[in-house]
Write a protein that holds these residues in place. Structure first.
Motif, mmCIF file in Angstrom:
data_model
loop_
_atom_site.group_PDB
_atom_site.id
_atom_site.type_symbol
_atom_site.label_atom_id
_atom_site.label_comp_id
_atom_site.label_asym_id
_atom_site.label_seq_id
_atom_site.Cartn_x
_atom_site.Cartn_y
_atom_site.Cartn_z
ATOM 1 N N HIS A 10 0.778 -1.234 0.000
ATOM 2 C CA HIS A 10 0.000 0.000 0.000
ATOM 3 C C HIS A 10 0.809 1.283 0.000
ATOM 4 O O HIS A 10 0.239 2.370 0.107
ATOM 5 N N SER A 11 2.128 1.195 -0.109
ATOM 6 C CA SER A 11 2.922 2.417 -0.206
ATOM 7 C C SER A 11 4.318 2.114 -0.712
ATOM 8 O O SER A 11 4.970 1.193 -0.235
ATOM 9 N N ASP A 12 4.756 2.915 -1.681
ATOM 10 C CA ASP A 12 6.130 2.833 -2.152
ATOM 11 C C ASP A 12 7.010 3.868 -1.442
ATOM 12 O O ASP A 12 8.235 3.778 -1.473
ATOM 13 N N ASP A 13 6.379 4.844 -0.798
ATOM 14 C CA ASP A 13 7.106 5.965 -0.210
ATOM 15 C C ASP A 13 7.497 5.757 1.245
ATOM 16 O O ASP A 13 8.404 6.412 1.739
ATOM 17 N N GLU A 14 6.797 4.882 1.962
ATOM 18 C CA GLU A 14 7.073 4.688 3.386
ATOM 19 C C GLU A 14 6.785 3.243 3.775
ATOM 20 O O GLU A 14 6.008 2.562 3.116
ATOM 21 N N ASP A 15 7.414 2.782 4.835
ATOM 22 C CA ASP A 15 7.142 1.442 5.358
ATOM 23 C C ASP A 15 5.862 1.489 6.168
ATOM 24 O O ASP A 15 5.757 2.253 7.131
ATOM 25 N N ARG A 16 4.881 0.695 5.746
ATOM 26 C CA ARG A 16 3.610 0.645 6.460
ATOM 27 C C ARG A 16 3.454 -0.710 7.137
ATOM 28 O O ARG A 16 3.970 -1.717 6.674
ATOM 29 N N PHE A 17 2.677 -0.683 8.214
ATOM 30 C CA PHE A 17 2.462 -1.885 9.008
ATOM 31 C C PHE A 17 0.983 -2.006 9.353
ATOM 32 O O PHE A 17 0.270 -1.012 9.419
ATOM 33 N N LEU A 18 0.554 -3.234 9.569
ATOM 34 C CA LEU A 18 -0.791 -3.516 10.062
ATOM 35 C C LEU A 18 -0.655 -4.184 11.420
ATOM 36 O O LEU A 18 0.258 -4.989 11.636
ATOM 37 N N ILE A 19 -1.546 -3.841 12.308
ATOM 38 C CA ILE A 19 -1.604 -4.497 13.602
ATOM 39 C C ILE A 19 -3.034 -4.968 13.808
ATOM 40 O O ILE A 19 -3.987 -4.244 13.504
ATOM 41 N N ILE A 20 -3.182 -6.214 14.239
ATOM 42 C CA ILE A 20 -4.506 -6.764 14.518
ATOM 43 C C ILE A 20 -4.508 -7.264 15.952
ATOM 44 O O ILE A 20 -3.555 -7.908 16.394
ATOM 45 N N GLY A 21 -5.553 -6.900 16.675
ATOM 46 C CA GLY A 21 -5.653 -7.320 18.069
ATOM 47 C C GLY A 21 -6.918 -6.778 18.696
ATOM 48 O O GLY A 21 -7.723 -6.109 18.048
ATOM 49 N N TYR A 22 -7.066 -7.058 19.981
ATOM 50 C CA TYR A 22 -8.258 -6.640 20.711
ATOM 51 C C TYR A 22 -8.165 -5.187 21.152
ATOM 52 O O TYR A 22 -7.113 -4.730 21.598
ATOM 53 N N SER A 23 -9.285 -4.485 21.031
ATOM 54 C CA SER A 23 -9.389 -3.125 21.552
ATOM 55 C C SER A 23 -9.767 -3.195 23.031
ATOM 56 O O SER A 23 -10.032 -4.282 23.571
ATOM 57 N N LEU A 24 -9.813 -2.044 23.685
ATOM 58 C CA LEU A 24 -10.235 -2.000 25.088
ATOM 59 C C LEU A 24 -11.677 -2.464 25.267
ATOM 60 O O LEU A 24 -12.059 -2.910 26.339
ATOM 61 N N ARG A 25 -12.460 -2.370 24.216
ATOM 62 C CA ARG A 25 -13.857 -2.822 24.263
ATOM 63 C C ARG A 25 -14.000 -4.271 23.813
ATOM 64 O O ARG A 25 -15.099 -4.725 23.511
ATOM 65 N N GLU A 26 -12.860 -4.963 23.730
ATOM 66 C CA GLU A 26 -12.808 -6.385 23.388
ATOM 67 C C GLU A 26 -13.344 -6.685 21.988
ATOM 68 O O GLU A 26 -13.969 -7.709 21.742
ATOM 69 N N ARG A 27 -13.073 -5.781 21.061
ATOM 70 C CA ARG A 27 -13.363 -5.996 19.647
ATOM 71 C C ARG A 27 -12.038 -6.195 18.937
ATOM 72 O O ARG A 27 -11.050 -5.544 19.271
ATOM 73 N N ILE A 28 -12.018 -7.067 17.942
ATOM 74 C CA ILE A 28 -10.796 -7.246 17.174
ATOM 75 C C ILE A 28 -10.763 -6.186 16.081
ATOM 76 O O ILE A 28 -11.702 -6.067 15.294
ATOM 77 N N CYS A 29 -9.688 -5.416 16.072
ATOM 78 C CA CYS A 29 -9.549 -4.304 15.137
ATOM 79 C C CYS A 29 -8.252 -4.429 14.348
ATOM 80 O O CYS A 29 -7.324 -5.113 14.766
ATOM 81 N N ILE A 30 -8.225 -3.739 13.211
ATOM 82 C CA ILE A 30 -7.024 -3.657 12.391
ATOM 83 C C ILE A 30 -6.661 -2.181 12.257
ATOM 84 O O ILE A 30 -7.511 -1.348 11.942
ATOM 85 N N VAL A 31 -5.385 -1.879 12.516
ATOM 86 C CA VAL A 31 -4.886 -0.508 12.408
ATOM 87 C C VAL A 31 -3.718 -0.497 11.433
ATOM 88 O O VAL A 31 -2.798 -1.305 11.552
ATOM 89 N N SER A 32 -3.780 0.392 10.464
ATOM 90 C CA SER A 32 -2.681 0.610 9.524
ATOM 91 C C SER A 32 -1.906 1.821 10.009
ATOM 92 O O SER A 32 -2.496 2.851 10.355
ATOM 93 N N HIS A 33 -0.572 1.697 10.081
ATOM 94 C CA HIS A 33 0.229 2.802 10.587
ATOM 95 C C HIS A 33 1.625 2.792 9.983
ATOM 96 O O HIS A 33 2.036 1.822 9.351
ATOM 97 N N CYS A 34 2.334 3.906 10.184
ATOM 98 C CA CYS A 34 3.740 4.009 9.784
ATOM 99 C C CYS A 34 4.458 4.815 10.851
ATOM 100 O O CYS A 34 3.840 5.467 11.692
ATOM 101 N N PHE A 35 5.770 4.746 10.824
ATOM 102 C CA PHE A 35 6.588 5.469 11.787
ATOM 103 C C PHE A 35 7.167 6.715 11.124
ATOM 104 O O PHE A 35 7.602 6.676 9.989
ATOM 105 N N ARG A 36 7.151 7.796 11.854
ATOM 106 C CA ARG A 36 7.708 9.065 11.396
ATOM 107 C C ARG A 36 8.883 9.439 12.285
ATOM 108 O O ARG A 36 9.175 8.759 13.269
#
Length: 68
Positions: A10-36
């Motif tokens: 999903h990006s040629d310009d930056e290293d992107r990552f996905l994280i999957i896990g439980y939220s505080l409300r006990e829902r499984i969520c996916i977050v896309s992020h990068c480091f700056r």
């Protein structure tokens, strides 16, 4: 427990990552992020995981791929 993996499609310009896990409300969520610079994490998107993603998450955590 959360699982982090690369998202190179999903990006040629930056290293992107996905994280999957439980939220505080006990829902499984996916977050896309990068480091700056200066230890900043940029959240690109966050959403509730789809049914097949939830199944894959549980299979991974409960299966042989998970090291405690």
């Amino acid at each position: 427990m959360a699982i982090v993996f690369d998202d190179p499609d999903h990006s040629d310009d930056e290293d992107r990552f996905l994280i999957i896990g439980y939220s505080l409300r006990e829902r499984i969520c996916i977050v896309s992020h990068c480091f700056r610079e200066d230890d900043v994490i940029r959240i690109i998107s966050a959403r509730k995981a789809l049914k097949d993603e939830i199944r894959d998450y549980h299979d991974f955590v409960e299966g042989e791929n998970y090291e405690r």
